[in-house]
Design a protein around this motif. Structure first.
Motif, short mmCIF file in Angstrom:
data_model
loop_
_atom_site.label_atom_id
_atom_site.label_comp_id
_atom_site.label_asym_id
_atom_site.label_seq_id
_atom_site.Cartn_x
_atom_site.Cartn_y
_atom_site.Cartn_z
N LYS A 198 37.20 -4.21 32.56
CA LYS A 198 38.08 -4.44 33.72
C LYS A 198 38.82 -5.78 33.69
O LYS A 198 39.90 -5.88 34.24
CB LYS A 198 37.32 -4.26 35.03
N LYS A 199 38.30 -6.79 33.02
CA LYS A 199 39.02 -8.07 32.92
C LYS A 199 40.27 -7.94 32.04
O LYS A 199 41.15 -8.80 32.10
CB LYS A 199 38.11 -9.17 32.38
N SER B 133 38.18 -7.25 23.51
CA SER B 133 38.42 -8.67 23.73
C SER B 133 37.04 -9.33 23.80
O SER B 133 36.02 -8.63 23.79
CB SER B 133 39.17 -8.89 25.05
N PRO B 134 36.99 -10.64 23.90
CA PRO B 134 35.67 -11.27 24.07
C PRO B 134 34.91 -10.74 25.30
O PRO B 134 33.69 -10.72 25.32
CB PRO B 134 36.00 -12.76 24.21
N ASP B 135 35.63 -10.26 26.31
CA ASP B 135 35.00 -9.75 27.52
C ASP B 135 34.36 -8.37 27.34
O ASP B 135 33.51 -7.97 28.12
CB ASP B 135 36.03 -9.67 28.67
N LEU C 285 32.24 -7.31 25.35
CA LEU C 285 30.80 -7.38 25.12
C LEU C 285 30.00 -7.27 26.41
O LEU C 285 28.83 -6.92 26.39
CB LEU C 285 30.43 -8.68 24.40
N TYR C 286 30.64 -7.56 27.54
CA TYR C 286 29.96 -7.55 28.83
C TYR C 286 30.23 -6.28 29.63
O TYR C 286 29.82 -6.16 30.78
CB TYR C 286 30.35 -8.79 29.65
N SER C 287 30.92 -5.34 29.04
CA SER C 287 31.26 -4.11 29.73
C SER C 287 30.07 -3.16 29.77
O SER C 287 29.34 -3.02 28.80
CB SER C 287 32.43 -3.42 29.03
N THR C 288 29.91 -2.49 30.90
CA THR C 288 28.88 -1.46 31.00
C THR C 288 29.47 -0.08 30.73
O THR C 288 28.75 0.81 30.28
CB THR C 288 28.22 -1.47 32.39
N TRP C 289 30.77 0.10 30.97
CA TRP C 289 31.37 1.42 30.81
C TRP C 289 31.95 1.66 29.43
O TRP C 289 31.95 2.79 28.94
CB TRP C 289 32.46 1.64 31.87
N VAL C 290 32.47 0.65 28.76
CA VAL C 290 33.09 0.86 27.44
C VAL C 290 32.10 1.49 26.45
O VAL C 290 32.44 2.48 25.79
CB VAL C 290 33.73 -0.44 26.89
N PRO C 291 30.88 0.99 26.31
CA PRO C 291 29.94 1.65 25.38
C PRO C 291 29.67 3.12 25.76
O PRO C 291 29.56 3.98 24.89
CB PRO C 291 28.67 0.82 25.47
N PHE C 292 29.59 3.40 27.06
CA PHE C 292 29.41 4.79 27.49
C PHE C 292 30.59 5.64 27.06
O PHE C 292 30.42 6.75 26.52
CB PHE C 292 29.23 4.88 29.02
N GLU C 293 31.82 5.15 27.32
CA GLU C 293 33.03 5.91 26.96
C GLU C 293 33.09 6.16 25.46
O GLU C 293 33.43 7.27 25.02
CB GLU C 293 34.27 5.16 27.45
N ILE C 294 32.75 5.15 24.68
CA ILE C 294 32.74 5.32 23.22
C ILE C 294 31.72 6.37 22.82
O ILE C 294 32.00 7.26 22.02
CB ILE C 294 32.47 3.98 22.50
N PRO D 237 32.14 -5.84 17.94
CA PRO D 237 30.79 -5.32 18.15
C PRO D 237 30.48 -4.24 17.10
O PRO D 237 31.36 -3.48 16.71
CB PRO D 237 30.86 -4.70 19.55
N GLU D 238 29.25 -4.19 16.66
CA GLU D 238 28.87 -3.25 15.62
C GLU D 238 29.15 -1.81 16.00
O GLU D 238 29.51 -1.00 15.16
CB GLU D 238 27.38 -3.42 15.28
#
Length: 187
Positions: A33-34, A93-95, A97-106, A129-130
């Protein structure tokens, strides 16, 4: 012809098989979101090149479910957006890494879409990120223009000539403040 935000498209496909069988091309934009402003610029760039996108900022149903603090329906709205997309472009982006939804979406879209990772400014070599390193990496505007050419099915020269796409080295490129123009070393 400009692309559309598929959220506004009147037909919502209930089946992933239906989307694939119809040959629909749509890019789901995943972001933290940032990075919202950058995500909107990338979505507008793709739409300007005639590529359909799904970006959640215009999904009123998703916003309503967030406001109602209804995680099940938020998840359903995200899954519907991914199910109606052929490609996913994850903005990193550097931000991120702090997302809770991006890993879920991936995770949800990994085997359903053609996954790409778009690096925003500030991502040095080796710092992705790996969990995204197995995808196609879009490191700069040059790479994005290559992706646009493939997705649109139109030659880069025609896209540039018709101003549906901007040259990667142009200071007038709408993404010049969001992404690097050209990074010569591979990720």
């Amino acid at each position: 012809m400009a692309g559309i935000n598929r959220f506004y498209y009147p037909t919502k496909y209930q089946s992933r098989t239906q989307v694939v069988s119809l040959g629909i091309k749509c890019v789901f934009i995943s972001y933290q979101k940032k990075d919202r402003d950058a995500a909107i610029k990338v979505a507008e760039y793709l739409q300007g090149a005639g590529i359909d996108v799904y970006i959640d900022v215009y999904d009123t149903e998703l916003k309503l479910q967030h406001q109602n603090d209804n995680p099940k329906e938020v998840t359903n709205a995200i899954c519907n957006g991914i199910n109606n997309s052929s490609h996913m472009l994850v903005l990193v982006s550097p931000d991120t890494l702090y997302s809770t939804w991006v890993p879920f979406e991936i995770g949800y879209g990994y085997d359903k879409t053609d996954l790409g990772v778009l690096c925003l400014k500030g991502i040095p070599k080796g710092k992705l990120p790996e969990y995204v390193r197995t995808a196609t990496i879009v490191r700069d505007i040059y790479d994005l223009n290559e992706l646009v050419e493939r997705l649109s099915g139109k030659k880069k020269e025609i896209l540039l000539e018709t101003k549906m796409m901007s040259d990667y080295g142009s200071s007038l490129n709408p993404l010049s403040g969001v992404m690097d123009s050209l990074i010569s070393d591979k990720y």
